[in-house]
Design a protein around this motif. Structure first.
Motif, PDB file in Angstrom:
ATOM      1  N   ILE A  17       0.836  -1.198   0.000  1.00  6.83           N
ATOM      2  CA  ILE A  17       0.000   0.000   0.000  1.00  6.83           C
ATOM      3  C   ILE A  17       0.873   1.251   0.000  1.00  6.83           C
ATOM      4  CG2 ILE A  17      -1.659   1.351   1.361  1.00  6.83           C
ATOM      5  CD1 ILE A  17      -2.896  -1.006  -0.191  1.00  6.83           C
ATOM      6  N   ILE A  18       1.924   1.256   0.808  1.00  5.12           N
ATOM      7  CA  ILE A  18       2.850   2.398   0.834  1.00  5.12           C
ATOM      8  C   ILE A  18       3.505   2.579  -0.538  1.00  5.12           C
ATOM      9  CG2 ILE A  18       4.946   3.344   1.887  1.00  5.12           C
ATOM     10  CD1 ILE A  18       2.428   3.236   3.727  1.00  5.12           C
ATOM     11  N   ARG A  19       3.921   1.484  -1.136  1.00  2.99           N
ATOM     12  CA  ARG A  19       4.535   1.555  -2.471  1.00  2.99           C
ATOM     13  C   ARG A  19       3.550   2.100  -3.505  1.00  2.99           C
ATOM     14  NH1 ARG A  19       6.739  -3.240  -0.377  1.00  2.99           N
ATOM     15  NH2 ARG A  19       9.001  -3.165  -0.225  1.00  2.99           N
ATOM     16  N   MET A  20       2.296   1.639  -3.437  1.00  6.21           N
ATOM     17  CA  MET A  20       1.291   2.115  -4.389  1.00  6.21           C
ATOM     18  C   MET A  20       1.064   3.615  -4.226  1.00  6.21           C
ATOM     19  SD  MET A  20      -0.716   1.669  -6.943  1.00  6.21           S
ATOM     20  CE  MET A  20      -0.857  -0.075  -7.254  1.00  6.21           C
ATOM     21  N   LEU A  21       1.060   4.079  -2.982  1.00  6.82           N
ATOM     22  CA  LEU A  21       0.893   5.516  -2.735  1.00  6.82           C
ATOM     23  C   LEU A  21       2.089   6.318  -3.233  1.00  6.82           C
ATOM     24  CD1 LEU A  21      -0.665   5.425   0.835  1.00  6.82           C
ATOM     25  CD2 LEU A  21      -1.737   6.369  -1.225  1.00  6.82           C
ATOM     26  N   ALA A  22       3.272   5.751  -3.160  1.00  9.13           N
ATOM     27  CA  ALA A  22       4.498   6.470  -3.513  1.00  9.13           C
ATOM     28  C   ALA A  22       4.790   6.484  -5.011  1.00  9.13           C
ATOM     29  CB  ALA A  22       5.689   5.858  -2.779  1.00  9.13           C
ATOM     30  N   LEU A  23       4.157   5.602  -5.765  1.00 10.50           N
ATOM     31  CA  LEU A  23       4.460   5.528  -7.206  1.00 10.50           C
ATOM     32  C   LEU A  23       4.020   6.775  -7.956  1.00 10.50           C
ATOM     33  CD1 LEU A  23       3.329   1.904  -8.175  1.00 10.50           C
ATOM     34  CD2 LEU A  23       5.650   2.820  -8.249  1.00 10.50           C
ATOM     35  N   PRO A  24       4.806   7.184  -8.933  1.00  6.69           N
ATOM     36  CA  PRO A  24       4.332   8.245  -9.825  1.00  6.69           C
ATOM     37  C   PRO A  24       3.251   7.663 -10.729  1.00  6.69           C
ATOM     38  CG  PRO A  24       6.399   7.371 -10.631  1.00  6.69           C
ATOM     39  CD  PRO A  24       6.140   6.710  -9.300  1.00  6.69           C
ATOM     40  N   ARG A  25       2.432   8.502 -11.291  1.00  5.42           N
ATOM     41  CA  ARG A  25       1.399   8.040 -12.222  1.00  5.42           C
ATOM     42  C   ARG A  25       2.067   7.225 -13.335  1.00  5.42           C
ATOM     43  NH1 ARG A  25      -4.068  10.310 -13.539  1.00  5.42           N
ATOM     44  NH2 ARG A  25      -3.627  11.578 -11.724  1.00  5.42           N
ATOM     45  N   GLY A  26       1.555   6.035 -13.569  1.00  5.62           N
ATOM     46  CA  GLY A  26       2.128   5.144 -14.576  1.00  5.62           C
ATOM     47  C   GLY A  26       3.131   4.157 -14.011  1.00  5.62           C
ATOM     48  N   GLY A  27       3.628   4.406 -12.790  1.00  6.02           N
ATOM     49  CA  GLY A  27       4.548   3.471 -12.150  1.00  6.02           C
ATOM     50  C   GLY A  27       3.835   2.142 -11.894  1.00  6.02           C
ATOM     51  N   GLN A  28       4.581   1.043 -11.945  1.00  2.69           N
ATOM     52  CA  GLN A  28       3.956  -0.274 -11.866  1.00  2.69           C
ATOM     53  C   GLN A  28       4.310  -1.020 -10.585  1.00  2.69           C
ATOM     54  OE1 GLN A  28       4.740  -2.468 -15.472  1.00  2.69           O
ATOM     55  NE2 GLN A  28       3.827  -0.892 -16.765  1.00  2.69           N
ATOM     56  N   LEU A  29       3.347  -1.815 -10.135  1.00  2.00           N
ATOM     57  CA  LEU A  29       3.503  -2.636  -8.948  1.00  2.00           C
ATOM     58  C   LEU A  29       2.722  -3.925  -9.167  1.00  2.00           C
ATOM     59  CD1 LEU A  29       4.592  -2.659  -5.974  1.00  2.00           C
ATOM     60  CD2 LEU A  29       2.355  -1.796  -5.295  1.00  2.00           C
ATOM     61  N   GLN A  30       3.251  -5.028  -8.663  1.00  2.00           N
ATOM     62  CA  GLN A  30       2.572  -6.307  -8.808  1.00  2.00           C
ATOM     63  C   GLN A  30       1.865  -6.695  -7.508  1.00  2.00           C
ATOM     64  OE1 GLN A  30       5.602  -9.084 -10.109  1.00  2.00           O
ATOM     65  NE2 GLN A  30       5.058  -8.727 -12.244  1.00  2.00           N
ATOM     66  N   PHE A  31       0.657  -7.227  -7.668  1.00  2.00           N
ATOM     67  CA  PHE A  31      -0.097  -7.799  -6.566  1.00  2.00           C
ATOM     68  C   PHE A  31      -0.287  -9.279  -6.886  1.00  2.00           C
ATOM     69  CE2 PHE A  31      -0.795  -3.525  -5.505  1.00  2.00           C
ATOM     70  CZ  PHE A  31      -1.430  -3.432  -4.270  1.00  2.00           C
ATOM     71  N   ARG A  32      -0.112 -10.128  -5.871  1.00  2.00           N
ATOM     72  CA  ARG A  32      -0.272 -11.572  -6.072  1.00  2.00           C
ATOM     73  C   ARG A  32      -1.348 -12.082  -5.126  1.00  2.00           C
ATOM     74  NH1 ARG A  32       0.934 -15.895  -3.381  1.00  2.00           N
ATOM     75  NH2 ARG A  32       2.194 -14.788  -1.854  1.00  2.00           N
ATOM     76  N   TYR A  33      -2.220 -12.922  -5.683  1.00  2.00           N
ATOM     77  CA  TYR A  33      -3.302 -13.508  -4.894  1.00  2.00           C
ATOM     78  C   TYR A  33      -3.381 -14.998  -5.169  1.00  2.00           C
ATOM     79  CZ  TYR A  33      -4.997  -8.733  -4.287  1.00  2.00           C
ATOM     80  OH  TYR A  33      -5.098  -7.406  -3.977  1.00  2.00           O
ATOM     81  N   ASP A  34      -3.697 -15.777  -4.149  1.00  2.00           N
ATOM     82  CA  ASP A  34      -4.021 -17.178  -4.334  1.00  2.00           C
ATOM     83  C   ASP A  34      -5.385 -17.234  -5.029  1.00  2.00           C
ATOM     84  OD1 ASP A  34      -5.353 -19.858  -3.283  1.00  2.00           O
ATOM     85  OD2 ASP A  34      -3.174 -20.059  -3.088  1.00  2.00           O
ATOM     86  N   SER A  35      -5.593 -18.255  -5.830  1.00  2.00           N
ATOM     87  CA  SER A  35      -6.826 -18.350  -6.610  1.00  2.00           C
ATOM     88  C   SER A  35      -8.079 -18.327  -5.741  1.00  2.00           C
ATOM     89  CB  SER A  35      -6.811 -19.601  -7.486  1.00  2.00           C
ATOM     90  OG  SER A  35      -6.766 -20.757  -6.693  1.00  2.00           O
ATOM     91  N   LYS A  36      -7.990 -18.803  -4.501  1.00  2.00           N
ATOM     92  CA  LYS A  36      -9.177 -18.841  -3.638  1.00  2.00           C
ATOM     93  C   LYS A  36      -9.706 -17.456  -3.284  1.00  2.00           C
ATOM     94  CE  LYS A  36      -6.740 -19.153   0.782  1.00  2.00           C
ATOM     95  NZ  LYS A  36      -6.442 -20.014   1.923  1.00  2.00           N
ATOM     96  N   TRP A  37      -8.872 -16.425  -3.452  1.00  2.00           N
ATOM     97  CA  TRP A  37      -9.286 -15.068  -3.103  1.00  2.00           C
ATOM     98  C   TRP A  37      -9.894 -14.313  -4.282  1.00  2.00           C
ATOM     99  CZ3 TRP A  37      -9.867 -14.734   1.765  1.00  2.00           C
ATOM    100  CH2 TRP A  37      -8.993 -15.362   2.640  1.00  2.00           C
ATOM    101  N   LEU A  38      -9.951 -14.928  -5.446  1.00  2.00           N
ATOM    102  CA  LEU A  38     -10.448 -14.245  -6.648  1.00  2.00           C
ATOM    103  C   LEU A  38     -11.836 -14.728  -7.029  1.00  2.00           C
ATOM    104  CD1 LEU A  38      -7.246 -14.368  -8.863  1.00  2.00           C
ATOM    105  CD2 LEU A  38      -8.044 -12.489  -7.424  1.00  2.00           C
ATOM    106  N   ALA A  39     -12.651 -13.806  -7.508  1.00  2.00           N
ATOM    107  CA  ALA A  39     -13.967 -14.167  -8.031  1.00  2.00           C
ATOM    108  C   ALA A  39     -13.780 -14.980  -9.311  1.00  2.00           C
ATOM    109  CB  ALA A  39     -14.776 -12.907  -8.315  1.00  2.00           C
TER     110      ALA A  39
END
Length: 105
Positions: A17-39
């Motif tokens: 969350i801190i990294r996402m807030l600190a990124l400039p517009r267009g900056g990229q970040l990866q989020f990883r989820y186990d399949s059980k958490w996805l619709a």
């Protein structure tokens, strides 16, 4: 719009969350989820890059649940650049966009 959640359940999740807030517009970040958490509809759209270009809302899940209830805090709008499955995990590359402020929630 797809909602991506992170919490303080692990230090790395809160750091995202801190990294996402600190990124400039267009900056990229990866989020990883186990399949059980996805619709199902999200999992089904990962093949063939069907999610690329869609907008998402990144939120922080605050609180411990007891005795204070959890609170969902919108953080930032992002665009999905890429989504892929690796084993039972799904990795989403997000490009940061507009900040969410109290004035827009």
């Amino acid at each position: 719009m797809i909602v991506f959640l992170s919490s303080s359940a692990r230090a790395r999740y809160a750091d995202d969350i801190i990294r996402m807030l600190a990124l400039p517009r267009g900056g990229q970040l990866q989020f990883r989820y186990d399949s059980k958490w996805l619709a199902d509809d999200v999992r089904n759209r990962v093949p063939c890059e069907q999610l690329a270009g869609e907008y998402a809302l990144v939120c922080f899940v605050a609180g411990s649940g007891d005795p204070v209830p959890y609170e969902l805090i919108p953080i930032r709008i992002a665009r999905i650049v890429r989504a892929e499955s690796v084993g039972t995990s799904y990795i989403f590359t997000l490009a940061a966009d507009a900040y969410v402020s109290e004035a827009t929630t």
